[in-house]
Design a protein around this motif. Sequence first.
Motif, short mmCIF file in Angstrom:
data_model
loop_
_atom_site.label_atom_id
_atom_site.label_comp_id
_atom_site.label_asym_id
_atom_site.label_seq_id
_atom_site.Cartn_x
_atom_site.Cartn_y
_atom_site.Cartn_z
N ALA A 33 0.83 -1.20 0.00
CA ALA A 33 0.00 0.00 0.00
C ALA A 33 0.86 1.25 0.00
CB ALA A 33 -0.93 -0.01 1.21
N VAL A 34 1.93 1.23 0.78
CA VAL A 34 2.83 2.38 0.84
C VAL A 34 3.48 2.60 -0.52
CG1 VAL A 34 4.89 3.36 1.92
CG2 VAL A 34 3.25 2.04 3.29
N ALA A 35 3.98 1.52 -1.13
CA ALA A 35 4.64 1.64 -2.43
C ALA A 35 3.68 2.16 -3.49
CB ALA A 35 5.20 0.28 -2.85
N ARG A 36 2.45 1.71 -3.44
CA ARG A 36 1.46 2.16 -4.44
C ARG A 36 1.15 3.64 -4.25
NH1 ARG A 36 -4.35 -0.73 -5.87
NH2 ARG A 36 -4.96 0.73 -7.51
N MET A 37 0.98 4.09 -3.01
CA MET A 37 0.67 5.50 -2.76
C MET A 37 1.84 6.40 -3.09
SD MET A 37 -2.46 5.55 -2.04
CE MET A 37 -2.56 7.31 -1.65
N GLU A 38 3.05 5.91 -2.92
CA GLU A 38 4.23 6.72 -3.25
C GLU A 38 4.26 7.09 -4.73
OE1 GLU A 38 8.11 6.11 -0.62
OE2 GLU A 38 7.34 4.21 -1.40
N ARG A 39 3.63 6.29 -5.56
CA ARG A 39 3.62 6.57 -7.00
C ARG A 39 2.54 7.57 -7.38
NH1 ARG A 39 4.52 0.86 -7.09
NH2 ARG A 39 2.29 0.47 -7.53
N ARG A 40 1.65 7.88 -6.44
CA ARG A 40 0.60 8.85 -6.73
C ARG A 40 1.12 10.27 -6.58
NH1 ARG A 40 -4.71 7.27 -6.92
NH2 ARG A 40 -5.12 5.06 -6.56
N ARG A 41 0.56 11.16 -7.38
CA ARG A 41 1.02 12.55 -7.38
C ARG A 41 0.83 13.18 -6.00
NH1 ARG A 41 -1.32 17.35 -11.34
NH2 ARG A 41 0.05 19.02 -10.57
N GLY A 42 1.91 13.74 -5.46
CA GLY A 42 1.86 14.43 -4.18
C GLY A 42 2.14 13.53 -2.99
#
Length: 210
Positions: A93-102
Motif C-alpha cells: 500500500a505504501v509503495a502504491r501510494m508513493e507513486r501517486r502525485r503528491g
Amino acid sequence: DARGSDGGHETSGLMGEDWIPLIESYGPAGVMVINFLSCLGFPIPALVVMIIAGAWAATAGAPLAPYLILGYAGALIPGIIVFALGRRYGAAAVARMERRRGWGRLIASARARHDKWGGAAIFLGSSFAAQVGPAINLLAGAAEVSWRQFHLGHFAGRAIWVGGYTLIGFSFADNIDAVIATAARWSWVIAAVVLTLGAFVLYRVLRNGR
C-alpha cells in the motif's frame, strides 16, 4: 502567502472571504466534507475552513457544537480508513501510494517525522503536522501498530486540530483574515495551548466528579 512549516495546502494563500459561501450554504456538513477530503491528502485548506466556520458561528449566532462535532467526524474517518489500508496491504500500500502525485513527498516527510517523533508520530501528525497525517497513518498501519495505540493518538490529535482552529476562529472573528494569515505559522503554539486547556478542563471535571 500563509504557509505552515510543513508547507503545502493548509492555507494555499486563500483568505476568509473565499470560503464564507461554503459555510453559508452547507454549514457544518461543508466543514465535514472539507476535513474528510483534506485528511485523505487532497490539497484543500481545511485549516482556513475551520477558522471561518468558527468565525461564522460567532458572528451569525449559530451553534458552535455542530461545527466541532461534524468537523471532528470528517477528520477522524479518513485516518481510520488509511490506517486500515496500511494494516491490510502493508508495504504494498505504501509503495502504491508513493507513486501517486503528491503522496511521494508526503510519505518521505512522514518517514522523517516518524524517525524524529517515534511512538508519538500518530498524535503529532494528527494535530501539529496535519498535512502529513494521512501518510503517517498509512505508515503506521503498514508497520502493524496496534489499533489501540492508533486510536489513542489519532482521536486525541484530531480533537486538538479541529477544536483548536475552530475555536480560534470563534474567538477572533472580528480579525479573521489576520488570524488566517498567521495561524499556520503558529500551529504548534495553538495546539499546545488547546492541549493545555483541554487537560485543565478534564482535570476540573474529574476533580468535581469525585
